[in-house]
Design a protein around this motif. Structure first.
Motif, PDB file in Angstrom:
ATOM      1  N   HIS A 151      14.596  -0.454   4.063  1.00  0.00           N
ATOM      2  CA  HIS A 151      13.139  -0.508   4.217  1.00  0.00           C
ATOM      3  C   HIS A 151      12.441   0.596   3.438  1.00  0.00           C
ATOM      4  O   HIS A 151      11.350   0.375   2.887  1.00  0.00           O
ATOM      5  CB  HIS A 151      12.750  -0.486   5.701  1.00  0.00           C
ATOM      6  CG  HIS A 151      12.880  -1.819   6.331  1.00  0.00           C
ATOM      7  ND1 HIS A 151      11.932  -2.801   6.207  1.00  0.00           N
ATOM      8  CD2 HIS A 151      13.886  -2.354   7.058  1.00  0.00           C
ATOM      9  CE1 HIS A 151      12.323  -3.881   6.837  1.00  0.00           C
ATOM     10  NE2 HIS A 151      13.520  -3.643   7.362  1.00  0.00           N
ATOM     11  N   LEU A 152      13.046   1.757   3.359  1.00  0.00           N
ATOM     12  CA  LEU A 152      12.477   2.837   2.554  1.00  0.00           C
ATOM     13  C   LEU A 152      12.454   2.446   1.081  1.00  0.00           C
ATOM     14  O   LEU A 152      11.447   2.661   0.386  1.00  0.00           O
ATOM     15  CB  LEU A 152      13.279   4.124   2.750  1.00  0.00           C
ATOM     16  CG  LEU A 152      12.800   5.338   1.945  1.00  0.00           C
ATOM     17  CD1 LEU A 152      11.405   5.755   2.402  1.00  0.00           C
ATOM     18  CD2 LEU A 152      13.777   6.491   2.076  1.00  0.00           C
ATOM     19  N   LEU A 153      13.543   1.860   0.600  1.00  0.00           N
ATOM     20  CA  LEU A 153      13.603   1.426  -0.801  1.00  0.00           C
ATOM     21  C   LEU A 153      12.589   0.325  -1.089  1.00  0.00           C
ATOM     22  O   LEU A 153      11.936   0.331  -2.144  1.00  0.00           O
ATOM     23  CB  LEU A 153      15.015   0.963  -1.165  1.00  0.00           C
ATOM     24  CG  LEU A 153      16.084   2.055  -1.205  1.00  0.00           C
ATOM     25  CD1 LEU A 153      17.470   1.440  -1.408  1.00  0.00           C
ATOM     26  CD2 LEU A 153      15.774   3.076  -2.286  1.00  0.00           C
ATOM     27  N   VAL A 154      12.446  -0.603  -0.155  1.00  0.00           N
ATOM     28  CA  VAL A 154      11.437  -1.675  -0.320  1.00  0.00           C
ATOM     29  C   VAL A 154      10.056  -1.065  -0.351  1.00  0.00           C
ATOM     30  O   VAL A 154       9.213  -1.417  -1.192  1.00  0.00           O
ATOM     31  CB  VAL A 154      11.563  -2.727   0.791  1.00  0.00           C
ATOM     32  CG1 VAL A 154      10.359  -3.678   0.815  1.00  0.00           C
ATOM     33  CG2 VAL A 154      12.861  -3.513   0.638  1.00  0.00           C
ATOM     34  N   TRP A 155       9.761  -0.132   0.559  1.00  0.00           N
ATOM     35  CA  TRP A 155       8.457   0.519   0.602  1.00  0.00           C
ATOM     36  C   TRP A 155       8.181   1.273  -0.701  1.00  0.00           C
ATOM     37  O   TRP A 155       7.078   1.187  -1.259  1.00  0.00           O
ATOM     38  CB  TRP A 155       8.399   1.459   1.800  1.00  0.00           C
ATOM     39  CG  TRP A 155       7.091   2.211   1.877  1.00  0.00           C
ATOM     40  CD1 TRP A 155       5.887   1.741   2.296  1.00  0.00           C
ATOM     41  CD2 TRP A 155       6.886   3.572   1.492  1.00  0.00           C
ATOM     42  NE1 TRP A 155       4.923   2.722   2.205  1.00  0.00           N
ATOM     43  CE2 TRP A 155       5.527   3.860   1.711  1.00  0.00           C
ATOM     44  CE3 TRP A 155       7.704   4.566   0.991  1.00  0.00           C
ATOM     45  CZ2 TRP A 155       4.971   5.112   1.442  1.00  0.00           C
ATOM     46  CZ3 TRP A 155       7.150   5.812   0.726  1.00  0.00           C
ATOM     47  CH2 TRP A 155       5.815   6.059   0.950  1.00  0.00           C
ATOM     48  N   VAL A 156       9.165   2.030  -1.193  1.00  0.00           N
ATOM     49  CA  VAL A 156       9.000   2.765  -2.446  1.00  0.00           C
ATOM     50  C   VAL A 156       8.782   1.784  -3.591  1.00  0.00           C
ATOM     51  O   VAL A 156       7.898   1.994  -4.435  1.00  0.00           O
ATOM     52  CB  VAL A 156      10.227   3.678  -2.722  1.00  0.00           C
ATOM     53  CG1 VAL A 156      10.216   4.203  -4.151  1.00  0.00           C
ATOM     54  CG2 VAL A 156      10.273   4.818  -1.726  1.00  0.00           C
ATOM     55  N   GLY A 157       9.557   0.698  -3.595  1.00  0.00           N
ATOM     56  CA  GLY A 157       9.409  -0.304  -4.667  1.00  0.00           C
ATOM     57  C   GLY A 157       8.034  -0.955  -4.675  1.00  0.00           C
ATOM     58  O   GLY A 157       7.437  -1.139  -5.737  1.00  0.00           O
ATOM     59  N   THR A 158       7.500  -1.292  -3.508  1.00  0.00           N
ATOM     60  CA  THR A 158       6.182  -1.915  -3.444  1.00  0.00           C
ATOM     61  C   THR A 158       5.072  -0.903  -3.719  1.00  0.00           C
ATOM     62  O   THR A 158       4.015  -1.254  -4.241  1.00  0.00           O
ATOM     63  CB  THR A 158       5.941  -2.594  -2.087  1.00  0.00           C
ATOM     64  OG1 THR A 158       6.117  -1.654  -1.039  1.00  0.00           O
ATOM     65  CG2 THR A 158       6.873  -3.767  -1.887  1.00  0.00           C
ATOM     66  N   SER A 159       5.303   0.361  -3.363  1.00  0.00           N
ATOM     67  CA  SER A 159       4.300   1.393  -3.618  1.00  0.00           C
ATOM     68  C   SER A 159       4.174   1.709  -5.097  1.00  0.00           C
ATOM     69  O   SER A 159       3.093   2.036  -5.581  1.00  0.00           O
ATOM     70  CB  SER A 159       4.657   2.684  -2.878  1.00  0.00           C
ATOM     71  OG  SER A 159       4.616   2.469  -1.492  1.00  0.00           O
ATOM     72  N   LEU A 160       5.264   1.614  -5.826  1.00  0.00           N
ATOM     73  CA  LEU A 160       5.251   1.914  -7.253  1.00  0.00           C
ATOM     74  C   LEU A 160       4.763   0.729  -8.074  1.00  0.00           C
ATOM     75  O   LEU A 160       4.383   0.928  -9.232  1.00  0.00           O
ATOM     76  CB  LEU A 160       6.655   2.322  -7.709  1.00  0.00           C
ATOM     77  CG  LEU A 160       7.183   3.636  -7.134  1.00  0.00           C
ATOM     78  CD1 LEU A 160       8.608   3.854  -7.586  1.00  0.00           C
ATOM     79  CD2 LEU A 160       6.301   4.801  -7.519  1.00  0.00           C
ATOM     80  N   ALA A 161       4.793  -0.457  -7.507  1.00  0.00           N
ATOM     81  CA  ALA A 161       4.417  -1.654  -8.272  1.00  0.00           C
ATOM     82  C   ALA A 161       2.935  -1.830  -8.394  1.00  0.00           C
ATOM     83  O   ALA A 161       2.082  -1.313  -7.855  1.00  0.00           O
ATOM     84  CB  ALA A 161       5.021  -2.883  -7.649  1.00  0.00           C
TER      85      ALA A 161
END
Length: 161
Positions: A151-161
């Motif tokens: 979930h942290l990786l998904v959150w970071v991925g969506t935040s950077l997109a």
């Protein structure tokens, strides 16, 4: 081990007394002001780098004697867990040394062996339940960590997109 009389109970009682003395030396032989007691295990643990490993070797002797006295695998695993906690936490500077003085894994293990020899079924059942509970708990923690990382990786991925 047999005695002159040939009575295995006498031999077992002598082994238990010997293990109690060893646990006392390792965990509680040195009185401190205020009624607290420490042992050689905690003092040896103060040696940087190898102290806790040396203590684990002494502690392993008690587990080996428990094996010779017929303690089952689950009881031996529980005893090994006590030594592992003592050794792993003991390597943490300062806190580990204080923990070493308080945990007293050798006395715990000798008491566990005494309880097993007095009531084998009950202690085997308790040890099995404890080991199953710990295994389930560790698996749950591992799953929670993996879940949180994903979930942290998904959150970071969506935040950077």
């Amino acid at each position: 081990m047999s005695t002159r009389s040939g009575d295995p109970r006498e031999s077992t009682a002598k082994q238990q007394a010997s293990l109690r003395r060893l646990a006392h030396i390792l965990d509680t032989a040195i009185p401190l002001p205020g009624g607290y007691r420490i042992g050689l295990d905690g003092l040896i643990g103060l040696i940087p780098g190898i102290g806790d490993l040396i203590g684990a070797v002494f502690s392993s002797y008690i587990i080996g004697q428990a094996y010779q006295l017929g303690a089952p695998r689950m009881v031996l695993l529980r005893m090994g867990g006590n030594v592992a906690v003592d050794t792993i936490v003991g390597v943490i500077p300062m806190f580990g040394d204080l923990f070493d003085f308080a945990w007293k894994s050798n006395r715990r293990n000798v008491a566990l062996l005494d309880q097993y020899l007095a009531n084998p079924r009950k202690i085997k059942r308790r040890s099995t339940a404890l080991m199953i509970g710990l295994t389930i708990g560790l698996v749950a923690v591992a799953i929670a960590i993996v879940y949180a990382v994903i979930h942290l990786l998904v959150w970071v991925g969506t935040s950077l997109a």
